[in-house]
Structures are given as structure tokens and as C-alpha cells.
Design a protein around this motif. Structure first.
Motif, PDB file in Angstrom:
ATOM      1  N   GLY A 285      15.855 -13.180 -14.907  1.00  0.00           N
ATOM      2  CA  GLY A 285      16.583 -11.921 -14.851  1.00  0.00           C
ATOM      3  C   GLY A 285      17.893 -11.918 -15.619  1.00  0.00           C
ATOM      4  N   VAL A 286      17.968 -12.736 -16.636  1.00  0.00           N
ATOM      5  CA  VAL A 286      19.159 -12.813 -17.484  1.00  0.00           C
ATOM      6  C   VAL A 286      18.861 -12.031 -18.761  1.00  0.00           C
ATOM      7  CG1 VAL A 286      20.680 -14.402 -18.748  1.00  0.00           C
ATOM      8  CG2 VAL A 286      19.732 -15.066 -16.535  1.00  0.00           C
ATOM      9  N   THR A 287      19.876 -11.425 -19.338  1.00  0.00           N
ATOM     10  CA  THR A 287      19.677 -10.658 -20.572  1.00  0.00           C
ATOM     11  C   THR A 287      19.046 -11.545 -21.638  1.00  0.00           C
ATOM     12  OG1 THR A 287      21.606  -9.324 -20.053  1.00  0.00           O
ATOM     13  CG2 THR A 287      20.809  -9.255 -22.332  1.00  0.00           C
ATOM     14  N   GLU A 288      17.938 -11.061 -22.191  1.00  0.00           N
ATOM     15  CA  GLU A 288      17.240 -11.821 -23.228  1.00  0.00           C
ATOM     16  C   GLU A 288      18.059 -11.808 -24.513  1.00  0.00           C
ATOM     17  OE1 GLU A 288      12.948 -11.740 -25.518  1.00  0.00           O
ATOM     18  OE2 GLU A 288      13.191 -10.640 -23.648  1.00  0.00           O
ATOM     19  N   PRO A 289      18.180 -12.952 -25.182  1.00  0.00           N
ATOM     20  CA  PRO A 289      18.937 -12.984 -26.436  1.00  0.00           C
ATOM     21  C   PRO A 289      18.349 -12.018 -27.453  1.00  0.00           C
ATOM     22  CG  PRO A 289      18.433 -15.202 -25.687  1.00  0.00           C
ATOM     23  CD  PRO A 289      17.660 -14.246 -24.813  1.00  0.00           C
ATOM     24  N   PRO A 290      19.207 -11.367 -28.240  1.00  0.00           N
ATOM     25  CA  PRO A 290      18.694 -10.435 -29.261  1.00  0.00           C
ATOM     26  C   PRO A 290      17.976 -11.208 -30.373  1.00  0.00           C
ATOM     27  CG  PRO A 290      21.053 -10.745 -29.522  1.00  0.00           C
ATOM     28  CD  PRO A 290      20.658 -11.469 -28.264  1.00  0.00           C
ATOM     29  N   PRO A 291      17.171 -10.485 -31.157  1.00  0.00           N
ATOM     30  CA  PRO A 291      16.507 -11.161 -32.292  1.00  0.00           C
ATOM     31  C   PRO A 291      17.551 -11.774 -33.224  1.00  0.00           C
ATOM     32  CG  PRO A 291      15.621  -8.957 -31.957  1.00  0.00           C
ATOM     33  CD  PRO A 291      16.812  -9.088 -31.066  1.00  0.00           C
ATOM     34  N   LEU A 292      17.155 -12.868 -33.845  1.00  0.00           N
ATOM     35  CA  LEU A 292      18.062 -13.556 -34.747  1.00  0.00           C
ATOM     36  C   LEU A 292      18.224 -12.765 -36.034  1.00  0.00           C
ATOM     37  CD1 LEU A 292      16.721 -17.179 -34.294  1.00  0.00           C
ATOM     38  CD2 LEU A 292      18.786 -16.209 -33.320  1.00  0.00           C
ATOM     39  N   ASN A 293      19.445 -12.700 -36.519  1.00  0.00           N
ATOM     40  CA  ASN A 293      19.698 -12.067 -37.815  1.00  0.00           C
ATOM     41  C   ASN A 293      19.395 -13.063 -38.905  1.00  0.00           C
ATOM     42  OD1 ASN A 293      20.677  -9.764 -36.559  1.00  0.00           O
ATOM     43  ND2 ASN A 293      22.761 -10.562 -36.494  1.00  0.00           N
ATOM     44  N   ARG A 294      18.754 -12.614 -39.923  1.00  0.00           N
ATOM     45  CA  ARG A 294      18.463 -13.500 -41.070  1.00  0.00           C
ATOM     46  C   ARG A 294      19.671 -13.479 -41.986  1.00  0.00           C
ATOM     47  NH1 ARG A 294      12.808 -14.697 -41.577  1.00  0.00           N
ATOM     48  NH2 ARG A 294      11.684 -13.480 -40.058  1.00  0.00           N
ATOM     49  N   ARG A 295      20.047 -14.655 -42.416  1.00  0.00           N
ATOM     50  CA  ARG A 295      21.208 -14.754 -43.318  1.00  0.00           C
ATOM     51  C   ARG A 295      20.755 -14.925 -44.733  1.00  0.00           C
ATOM     52  NH1 ARG A 295      25.121 -18.753 -39.914  1.00  0.00           N
ATOM     53  NH2 ARG A 295      25.308 -17.404 -38.138  1.00  0.00           N
TER      54      ARG A 295
END
Length: 124
Positions: A114-124
Motif C-alpha cells: 500500500g505504498v505509492t508505486e514509483p513512477p516510470p523511469l525517465n530515459r536520459r
């Protein structure tokens, strides 16, 4: 057990005196090499399991999957990790889960706890 096999000693050129024969050193080294190669996949499987448990434990302690995901991404980039290792190579040589597996595990952990799921990774 293998060193006492008359057939194996005969094929290796080791005489009946067994380990007292200097040629038995080559036989011992060959057997150790074979045993290491056969046992490595099992050792690596255990190592990957221990590493995955350590990752889950760190998430249980910190409850911060976003930082965990960010760290795994950074480690993968800095180490120029193979993000899609060949399956055979993975079984034979890899001692740690691949970065994407660790990131997916952190996302699953977040959903299950029930923890906020990490957002998608940004591509650099």
C-alpha cells in the motif's frame, strides 16, 4: 570417491599408488574444475535468492521503493549493466538479479504494501 576409481585413475595415467603419484595432481585439478563448473549454477541461484531477500528486507526497513528504484537505475547505468542478459548466461554466471528484475520487485512490493508505486523511469 572419484579418486579411488581404478578406471578413472587408469584413464588419467595415475598408477595404483593413487595420490602418492605426482600425476594425480592433474586428476585432482580436473575434478575440481568440473565440480566447480557443475556447481556454479546452483551457487548462483542461491546467491540471486539471497540478494532478492536482501532487497525485500531493505524495502521493509525503509519503506521507500522510489529511492530503491532510483538507486537500481543509477547502478545499472553506472555499471553499464546488461539489462536483458541471455538466459543461459544468466543461469551460469549471474550472482545478482538484473536491474529490471529488482525494479519490478520494488514496484510489486509497493503495491502489496500500500505504498505509492514509483513512477516510470525517465530515459536520459
Amino acid at each position: 570417491m572419484l579418486l579411488t576409481s581404478p578406471r578413472l585413475r587408469r584413464r588419467a595415467g595415475v598408477d595404483a599408488s593413487g595420490l602418492a603419484d605426482a600425476r594425480s595432481a592433474a586428476l585432482v585439478l580436473a575434478l575440481v574444475t568440473v565440480a566447480t563448473q557443475v556447481g556454479a549454477p546452483v551457487q548462483n541461484l542461491v546467491s540471486r535468492h539471497v540478494e532478492a531477500r536482501a532487497d525485500a528486507h531493505s524495502l521493509d526497513l525503509t519503506r521507500d521503493p522510489a529511492t530503491f528504484v532510483s538507486m537500481q537505475r543509477e547502478l545499472s547505468v553506472r555499471n553499464i549493466s546488461d539489462l536483458r542478459p541471455d538466459p543461459v548466461e544468466y543461469v551460469l554466471w549471474r550472482t545478482h538479479p538484473a536491474g529490471p528484475q529488482r525494479i519490478a520487485m520494488a514496484r510489486d512490493w509497493a503495491r502489496m504494501h500500500g505504498v505509492t508505486e514509483p513512477p516510470p523511469l525517465n530515459r536520459r
